[in-house]
Design an enzyme around this catalytic site. Structure first.
Site, PDB file in Angstrom:
ATOM      1  N   CYS A   1       0.819  -1.224   0.000  1.00 37.04           N
ATOM      2  CA  CYS A   1       0.000   0.000   0.000  1.00 37.04           C
ATOM      3  C   CYS A   1       0.848   1.268   0.000  1.00 37.04           C
ATOM      4  CB  CYS A   1      -0.942   0.008   1.186  1.00 37.04           C
ATOM      5  SG  CYS A   1      -1.999  -1.438   1.237  1.00 37.04           S
TER       6      CYS A   1
ATOM      7  N   HIS B   1      -3.488   6.983   3.047  1.00 37.79           N
ATOM      8  CA  HIS B   1      -3.866   5.694   2.459  1.00 37.79           C
ATOM      9  C   HIS B   1      -5.244   5.290   2.993  1.00 37.79           C
ATOM     10  CE1 HIS B   1      -3.973   1.626   1.240  1.00 37.79           C
ATOM     11  NE2 HIS B   1      -3.643   1.108   2.399  1.00 37.79           N
TER      12      HIS B   1
ATOM     13  N   ASN C   1     -10.088  -0.580   0.389  1.00 41.14           N
ATOM     14  CA  ASN C   1      -8.628  -0.453   0.318  1.00 41.14           C
ATOM     15  C   ASN C   1      -8.141  -1.017  -1.017  1.00 41.14           C
ATOM     16  OD1 ASN C   1      -5.866  -0.731   0.568  1.00 41.14           O
ATOM     17  ND2 ASN C   1      -5.916  -1.518   2.657  1.00 41.14           N
TER      18      ASN C   1
HETATM   19  N1  ACO Z   1     -17.691  -8.532  10.844  1.00 36.62           N
HETATM   20  C1  ACO Z   1     -18.074  -8.685  12.124  1.00 36.62           C
HETATM   21  N2  ACO Z   1     -17.220  -8.882  13.131  1.00 36.62           N
HETATM   22  C2  ACO Z   1     -15.908  -8.934  12.835  1.00 36.62           C
HETATM   23  C3  ACO Z   1     -15.421  -8.767  11.517  1.00 36.62           C
HETATM   24  C4  ACO Z   1     -16.368  -8.577  10.504  1.00 36.62           C
HETATM   25  N3  ACO Z   1     -16.043  -8.409   9.206  1.00 36.62           N
HETATM   26  N4  ACO Z   1     -14.078  -8.859  11.527  1.00 36.62           N
HETATM   27  C5  ACO Z   1     -13.711  -9.057  12.799  1.00 36.62           C
HETATM   28  N5  ACO Z   1     -14.820  -9.106  13.595  1.00 36.62           N
HETATM   29  C6  ACO Z   1     -14.907  -9.303  15.040  1.00 36.62           C
HETATM   30  C7  ACO Z   1     -13.676  -9.978  15.619  1.00 36.62           C
HETATM   31  O1  ACO Z   1     -13.730 -11.361  15.477  1.00 36.62           O
HETATM   32  C8  ACO Z   1     -13.737  -9.531  17.067  1.00 36.62           C
HETATM   33  O2  ACO Z   1     -14.663 -10.339  17.745  1.00 36.62           O
HETATM   34  P1  ACO Z   1     -14.430 -10.720  19.298  1.00 36.62           P
HETATM   35  O3  ACO Z   1     -14.438  -9.423  20.028  1.00 36.62           O
HETATM   36  O4  ACO Z   1     -15.576 -11.601  19.573  1.00 36.62           O
HETATM   37  O5  ACO Z   1     -13.092 -11.406  19.332  1.00 36.62           O
HETATM   38  C9  ACO Z   1     -14.346  -8.128  16.973  1.00 36.62           C
HETATM   39  O6  ACO Z   1     -14.965  -8.052  15.670  1.00 36.62           O
HETATM   40  C10 ACO Z   1     -13.317  -7.031  17.107  1.00 36.62           C
HETATM   41  O7  ACO Z   1     -12.196  -7.384  16.311  1.00 36.62           O
HETATM   42  P2  ACO Z   1     -10.968  -6.420  16.121  1.00 36.62           P
HETATM   43  O8  ACO Z   1      -9.942  -7.126  15.313  1.00 36.62           O
HETATM   44  O9  ACO Z   1     -10.574  -5.840  17.444  1.00 36.62           O
HETATM   45  O10 ACO Z   1     -11.649  -5.274  15.267  1.00 36.62           O
HETATM   46  P3  ACO Z   1     -11.036  -3.917  14.835  1.00 36.62           P
HETATM   47  O11 ACO Z   1     -11.853  -2.828  15.380  1.00 36.62           O
HETATM   48  O12 ACO Z   1      -9.552  -3.857  15.057  1.00 36.62           O
HETATM   49  O13 ACO Z   1     -11.289  -3.941  13.257  1.00 36.62           O
HETATM   50  C11 ACO Z   1     -10.036  -4.293  11.266  1.00 36.62           C
HETATM   51  C12 ACO Z   1     -10.692  -4.954  12.467  1.00 36.62           C
HETATM   52  C13 ACO Z   1     -11.142  -3.633  10.449  1.00 36.62           C
HETATM   53  C14 ACO Z   1      -9.371  -5.367  10.436  1.00 36.62           C
HETATM   54  C15 ACO Z   1      -9.024  -3.226  11.748  1.00 36.62           C
HETATM   55  O14 ACO Z   1      -8.162  -3.775  12.731  1.00 36.62           O
HETATM   56  C16 ACO Z   1      -8.175  -2.686  10.623  1.00 36.62           C
HETATM   57  O15 ACO Z   1      -8.666  -2.021   9.731  1.00 36.62           O
HETATM   58  N6  ACO Z   1      -6.843  -2.938  10.668  1.00 36.62           N
HETATM   59  C17 ACO Z   1      -5.950  -2.492   9.624  1.00 36.62           C
HETATM   60  C18 ACO Z   1      -6.023  -3.466   8.475  1.00 36.62           C
HETATM   61  C19 ACO Z   1      -5.359  -2.925   7.236  1.00 36.62           C
HETATM   62  O16 ACO Z   1      -5.323  -1.749   6.999  1.00 36.62           O
HETATM   63  N7  ACO Z   1      -4.858  -3.844   6.407  1.00 36.62           N
HETATM   64  C20 ACO Z   1      -4.273  -3.467   5.161  1.00 36.62           C
HETATM   65  C21 ACO Z   1      -2.817  -3.244   5.315  1.00 36.62           C
HETATM   66  S1  ACO Z   1      -2.169  -2.403   3.970  1.00 36.62           S
HETATM   67  C22 ACO Z   1      -1.569  -3.482   2.784  1.00 36.62           C
HETATM   68  O17 ACO Z   1      -0.391  -3.566   2.597  1.00 36.62           O
HETATM   69  C23 ACO Z   1      -2.501  -4.258   1.956  1.00 36.62           C
END
Ligand code: ACO
Length: 354
Positions: free
Chosen positions: A139, A281, A311
């Site tokens: 990214c 980003h 993304n």
């Molecule tokens: N729908 C519903 N619930 C979900 C989902 C979903 N799609 N995904 C995760 N959950 C649940 C989890 O299982 C967790 O449940 P639990 O509390 O029972 O364990 C709960 O939601 C909270 O999970 P978190 O991981 O704490 O959620 P968070 O608020 O951190 O959001 C996310 C997750 C959206 C992935 C976030 O962490 C994020 O955006 N991180 C950055 C990811 C990113 O940018 N990746 C790209 C990198 S760049 C590249 O090089 C491609």
């Protein structure tokens, strides 16, 4: 063909020579003279995803800001999306493909491992046989690419460089993994970076690039390279798909982008109040808002389109830039700060005067 021999010999005496204001030494300044982007027509909505994995529109919207993403059609490859974006950027710049003296294609989803997507794009555009290569920084690809292109312009090696960020990520995503499949989409953005004319104030003012390979396991795609070539095992263990530790990426993303932005702003000799636009980003609305908050940049100065794109990795910045230029938000003379993070872990920030 570049004209670097004559440029190097005569560069110092030319009126186009511009004193360098940022880090390092350069004979010339580079500026963006045209932008273009392309999002494929097909949409994948949150409602569609509700039917595929255990998720909800409310969760996705609240936790990521994404409402839908665009998906490339069957048979479309990354260089096809890039071709449309590049053609629009050339048109905006008032140039022909024959005017390009380098093609730099930022992607982690090239059409195939070789030849490069850049060479495929060169052929599709009918460009000359100029240096063309892919750059892999996930990214952060586009800001890395802009930085590389800037060096070629500064030294007088090149005059007009096409920098493309394009991805088809949906083919690398496991639609049974709710944490990753909701995030990614396809798209392409492009800019023409050219040598600034004497007296023009716009240009790239400063860059800050970063990588920490120790954090490589935060987001990765295990198979398809020399370590794990394709085999039945890859399919059995789903090693062909992106794997990610979302929460840890989140923390590192905010930290590295804030530090990179502060460094780039400082090197450019600007104050935070002089930033007209921040283009981060487009990974997660909460990451964007956290970066803006830590930097002290109000949300109304942040370019956000994640709701409509998801993304798109290396493509998010040039797409957002192109949209904001075309709808008149970003105007000539304004200070624009681009910042990104991605797999690697990589990160990069570019401070420019548009
Ligand atoms: N729908 C519903 N619930 C979900 C989902 C979903 N799609 N995904 C995760 N959950 C649940 C989890 O299982 C967790 O449940 P639990 O509390 O029972 O364990 C709960 O939601 C909270 O999970 P978190 O991981 O704490 O959620 P968070 O608020 O951190 O959001 C996310 C997750 C959206 C992935 C976030 O962490 C994020 O955006 N991180 C950055 C990811 C990113 O940018 N990746 C790209 C990198 S760049 C590249 O090089 C491609």
């Amino acid at each position: 063909m570049t004209d670097h021999n004559t440029e190097r010999t005569h560069g110092a005496a030319e009126p186009g020579r511009i004193p360098d204001s940022g880090k390092g030494v350069g004979l010339y300044k580079s500026r963006i003279i045209g932008t273009g982007s392309h999002l494929p027509e097909k949409l994948l909505t949150n409602a569609d995803l509700e039917k595929m994995v255990d998720t909800s529109d409310a969760w996705i919207t609240e936790r990521t800001g994404i409402r839908y993403r665009h998906l490339a059609a069957e048979g479309q490859a990354t260089s096809d999306l890039a071709f449309v974006a590049a053609t629009r950027a050339l048109e905006a710049a008032g140039l022909e493909a024959a005017d390009l003296d380098m093609i730099l294609f930022c992607t982690v989803t090239p059409d195939q491992p070789m030849p490069s997507a850049a060479c495929m794009l060169q052929k599709k555009l009918g460009a000359r046989q100029v240096m063309s290569f892919d750059l892999s920084a996930a990214c952060s690809g586009f800001v890395y690419g802009l930085t590389v292109a800037n060096q070629f312009i500064r030294t007088g090696m090149s005059k007009n460089i096409l920098v493309v960020g394009a991805e088809i990520l949906h083919r690398l995503v496991n639609y049974k993994d709710r944490e990753t499949c909701i995030l990614f989409g396809d798209g392409a953005g492009a800019v023409i970076l050219s040598r600034a004319e004497p007296g023009q104030s716009s240009g790239i003012l400063a860059e800050h690039m970063f990588a920490d390979g120790n954090l490589g396991d935060l987001i990765m795609l295990p198979a398809g390279g020399s370590a794990i070539p394709f085999s039945q095992r890859v399919l059995d263990e789903n090693l062909q798909y992106v794997r990610m530790k979302g929460r840890e990426i989140f923390k590192n993303a905010v930290r590295t982008m804030v530090q990179g932005c502060q460094d780039a702003i400082g090197t450019a000799g600007l104050d935070i109040g002089e930033i007209d636009w921040l283009i981060p980003h487009q990974a997660n609305i909460r990451i964007l808002e956290a970066v803006a908050k830590y930097l002290g940049i109000p949300n109304e100065k942040v370019v956000v389109n994640i709701g409509d794109t998801g993304n798109t990795s290396a493509a998010t910045l040039p797409i957002a830039l192109d949209e904001a230029v075309r709808d008149g938000r970003i105007r000539r003379g304004q200070n624009v700060l681009l910042t990104a993070f991605g797999a690697g872990l990589t990160s990069g920030s570019v401070m420019l005067r548009y």
